[in-house]
Design an enzyme around this catalytic site. Structure first.
Site, PDB file in Angstrom:
ATOM      1  N   ARG A 101       0.745  -1.381   0.011  1.00 23.79           N
ATOM      2  CA  ARG A 101      -0.079  -0.003  -0.031  1.00 23.79           C
ATOM      3  C   ARG A 101       0.771   1.297   0.030  1.00 23.79           C
ATOM      4  O   ARG A 101       0.354   2.417  -0.470  1.00 23.79           O
ATOM      5  CB  ARG A 101      -1.002   0.031   1.099  1.00 23.79           C
ATOM      6  CG  ARG A 101      -2.067   0.795   1.050  1.00 23.79           C
ATOM      7  CD  ARG A 101      -3.053   0.917   2.102  1.00 23.79           C
ATOM      8  NE  ARG A 101      -3.228  -0.047   3.067  1.00 23.79           N
ATOM      9  CZ  ARG A 101      -2.673  -0.118   4.306  1.00 23.79           C
ATOM     10  NH1 ARG A 101      -2.118   1.209   4.749  1.00 23.79           N
ATOM     11  NH2 ARG A 101      -2.771  -1.112   5.143  1.00 23.79           N
ATOM     12  N   TYR A 119     -17.244  17.558 -14.181  1.00 17.83           N
ATOM     13  CA  TYR A 119     -17.629  16.358 -14.272  1.00 17.83           C
ATOM     14  C   TYR A 119     -18.355  15.946 -13.073  1.00 17.83           C
ATOM     15  O   TYR A 119     -18.362  16.316 -11.811  1.00 17.83           O
ATOM     16  CB  TYR A 119     -16.039  15.409 -13.923  1.00 17.83           C
ATOM     17  CG  TYR A 119     -16.281  13.942 -13.873  1.00 17.83           C
ATOM     18  CD1 TYR A 119     -16.597  13.446 -15.048  1.00 17.83           C
ATOM     19  CD2 TYR A 119     -16.147  13.169 -12.604  1.00 17.83           C
ATOM     20  CE1 TYR A 119     -16.803  11.921 -15.126  1.00 17.83           C
ATOM     21  CE2 TYR A 119     -16.572  11.660 -12.672  1.00 17.83           C
ATOM     22  CZ  TYR A 119     -16.908  11.394 -13.947  1.00 17.83           C
ATOM     23  OH  TYR A 119     -17.118   9.917 -13.740  1.00 17.83           O
ATOM     24  N   ASP A 137      -8.542  20.269 -12.592  1.00 23.07           N
ATOM     25  CA  ASP A 137      -9.019  19.004 -13.325  1.00 23.07           C
ATOM     26  C   ASP A 137      -8.796  18.968 -14.765  1.00 23.07           C
ATOM     27  O   ASP A 137      -9.309  19.702 -15.424  1.00 23.07           O
ATOM     28  CB  ASP A 137     -10.442  18.573 -13.170  1.00 23.07           C
ATOM     29  CG  ASP A 137     -10.565  16.961 -13.632  1.00 23.07           C
ATOM     30  OD1 ASP A 137      -9.805  16.553 -14.589  1.00 23.07           O
ATOM     31  OD2 ASP A 137     -11.588  16.493 -13.153  1.00 23.07           O
ATOM     32  N   LYS A 143      -8.848   8.374 -19.011  1.00 23.58           N
ATOM     33  CA  LYS A 143      -9.222   8.983 -20.149  1.00 23.58           C
ATOM     34  C   LYS A 143      -8.209   8.899 -21.045  1.00 23.58           C
ATOM     35  O   LYS A 143      -7.670   7.816 -21.529  1.00 23.58           O
ATOM     36  CB  LYS A 143      -9.990  10.223 -19.969  1.00 23.58           C
ATOM     37  CG  LYS A 143     -11.081  10.405 -18.724  1.00 23.58           C
ATOM     38  CD  LYS A 143     -12.155   9.346 -18.987  1.00 23.58           C
ATOM     39  CE  LYS A 143     -12.996   9.222 -17.747  1.00 23.58           C
ATOM     40  NZ  LYS A 143     -13.362  10.231 -17.053  1.00 23.58           N
TER      41      LYS A 143
HETATM   42  C1  LIG Z   1     -13.742  10.498 -15.864  1.00 28.18           C
HETATM   43  C2  LIG Z   1     -13.430  11.662 -15.109  1.00 28.18           C
HETATM   44  C3  LIG Z   1     -13.196  11.947 -13.828  1.00 28.18           C
HETATM   45  C4  LIG Z   1     -13.527  10.896 -12.892  1.00 28.18           C
HETATM   46  O1  LIG Z   1     -12.337   9.661 -13.191  1.00 28.18           O
HETATM   47  P1  LIG Z   1     -12.649   8.138 -12.852  1.00 28.18           P
HETATM   48  O2  LIG Z   1     -11.405   7.557 -13.294  1.00 28.18           O
HETATM   49  O3  LIG Z   1     -13.802   7.587 -13.733  1.00 28.18           O
HETATM   50  O4  LIG Z   1     -12.967   7.720 -11.592  1.00 28.18           O
HETATM   51  C5  LIG Z   1     -12.872  13.248 -13.265  1.00 28.18           C
HETATM   52  N1  LIG Z   1     -13.039  14.006 -13.960  1.00 28.18           N
HETATM   53  C6  LIG Z   1     -13.027  14.144 -15.231  1.00 28.18           C
HETATM   54  C7  LIG Z   1     -13.011  15.486 -16.089  1.00 28.18           C
HETATM   55  C8  LIG Z   1     -13.411  12.920 -16.033  1.00 28.18           C
HETATM   56  O5  LIG Z   1     -13.626  12.968 -17.174  1.00 28.18           O
END
Ligand SMILES: *Cc1c(COP(=O)(O)O)cnc(C)c1O
Length: 357
Positions: free
Chosen positions: A47, A98, A169, A194
């Protein structure tokens, strides 16, 4: 291994996070599947760290220009950042962002953990005013799925004057199109699920910062709550990252061409595109029914949520009950992939023709 800061991003995407160039060293960081290590070293337990995570962290850290920590998902990274905020403190966030991030904020607010102020990120003066008594300013730019752009630099300066941290983000832009730490942000969050991993086969998140103290607190939180990445996922994401620059370049070129063509189609009432990146939103002239029809009529374009993979996907966002009510019912978010643009357009055009006819 610390990277040469003069190297360009496309070089770093390929070279960062590699084992040293010594005889018999593998060129790629291998998958190290280990829950525990022989005592007496830095790692000790699975961990607390893993060489495969570390390689991914070194590579993404080099691209964003900071020190990176990987998490089990984008939302685990989001939750770890929100956990930094003191009891009852104020968080400023985009009204369009998001959905999972907005839902976390709403959940924390409903339990009295913090106070949330949702803003229109394109209204810089309003965001700056909201920063006044905030502890954290959460930004997305471009926003999901409205594709609005925030003035990160101006907002960050105002937030810092007010003593607030700023987190961006950067999932939509990727570090190739925007490096928020260079614009003054304290933290960058990613859903590596993504564009970074890029092949729709792994969930992974990350946080990047230049602030050593923040980095240590975040690492402590990850150790404590166990929001640790899967080793296989980190390995897949690192493998994906090696072609990030090629994928983003091609997907962006495809998106720009499709935006031109989409704007001339009678079924399309509005095209939203910030000028860069591979995410496009269209609003169908005939609303939700037309949008629902469109996503079922294509052969190449896959009707699926998520984004940033090599394959083109799209969905009507308001099919989700939790999507903001200010997002048009007929808005379809498109994640443009790296296929041939003429094939993508032919498939889309036929489906759009069917929607009008
Ligand atoms: C998909 C996404 C998230 C969340 O990420 P996960 O890997 O699905 O938990 C956060 N911010 C944005 C802009 C996203 O597209």
């Amino acid at each position: 291994m610390s990277e040469d800061p003069t190297l360009k991003p496309s070089t770093l995407a390929v070279t960062a996070g590699r084992p040293p160039h010594d005889p018999d060293q593998p060129l790629n960081q291998p998958l190290v599947m280990a829950s525990t290590y022989v005592a007496g070293g830095d790692l000790e337990y699975g961990r607390y760290g893993n060489p495969t995570w570390q390689a991914f962290e070194d590579a993404l850290g080099a691209l964003e220009g900071g020190s990176c920590l990987a998490f089990s998902s984008g939302l685990a990274a989001v939750s770890t950042v929100l956990d930094l905020v003191g009891q009852g403190a104020k968080v400023v966030a985009p009204r369009h962002a998001y959905q999972g991030s907005i839902m976390q904020l709403a959940d924390l607010e409903s339990r009295g953990r913090l106070v949330v102020s949702l803003v229109d990120v394109t209204d810089t003066a309003a965001v700056v005013a909201a920063c006044d008594d905030a502890a954290l300013v959460w930004l997305e730019s471009p926003t999901n799925p409205a594709l609005e752009i925030a003035d990160i630099e101006t907002i960050t300066a105002a937030a810092h004057d007010a003593g607030a941290y700023v987190v961006v983000d950067n999932t939509f832009a990727t570090p190739l199109l925007q490096t928020p730490l260079d614009l003054g942000a304290d933290l960058v969050v990613h859903s590596a699920t993504k564009f970074l991993a890029g092949h729709s086969d792994a969930l992974l998140g990350a946080i990047v910062t230049r602030d050593d103290q923040l980095q240590q607190v975040l690492k402590g939180r990850r150790d404590l709550v166990g929001a640790t990445p899967g080793t296989m996922e980190a390995w897949l994401a690192l493998r994906g990252l090696r072609t990030l620059h090629l994928r983003v370049e091609r997907a962006q070129a495809n998106a720009q061409e499709l935006v031109r063509r989409l704007g001339e189609h009678p079924a399309v009432g509005e095209v939203r595109y910030p000028g860069f990146g591979a995410i496009v939103a269209i609003v169908l002239a005939q609303g939700a029914v037309a949008a629902d029809l469109l996503v079922r009529k294509t052969a190449l374009w896959v009707h699926a949520t998520s984004l940033g993979g090599v394959e083109s996907t799209f969905e009507r966002r308001r099919r989700w009950k939790t999507e903001a009510a200010t997002i048009p019912e007929g808005l379809v978010r498109m994640s443009v992939g790296i296929e041939d643009v003429d094939d993508l357009w032919d498939d889309l055009r036929k489906a759009l023709d069917g929607v009008v006819g």
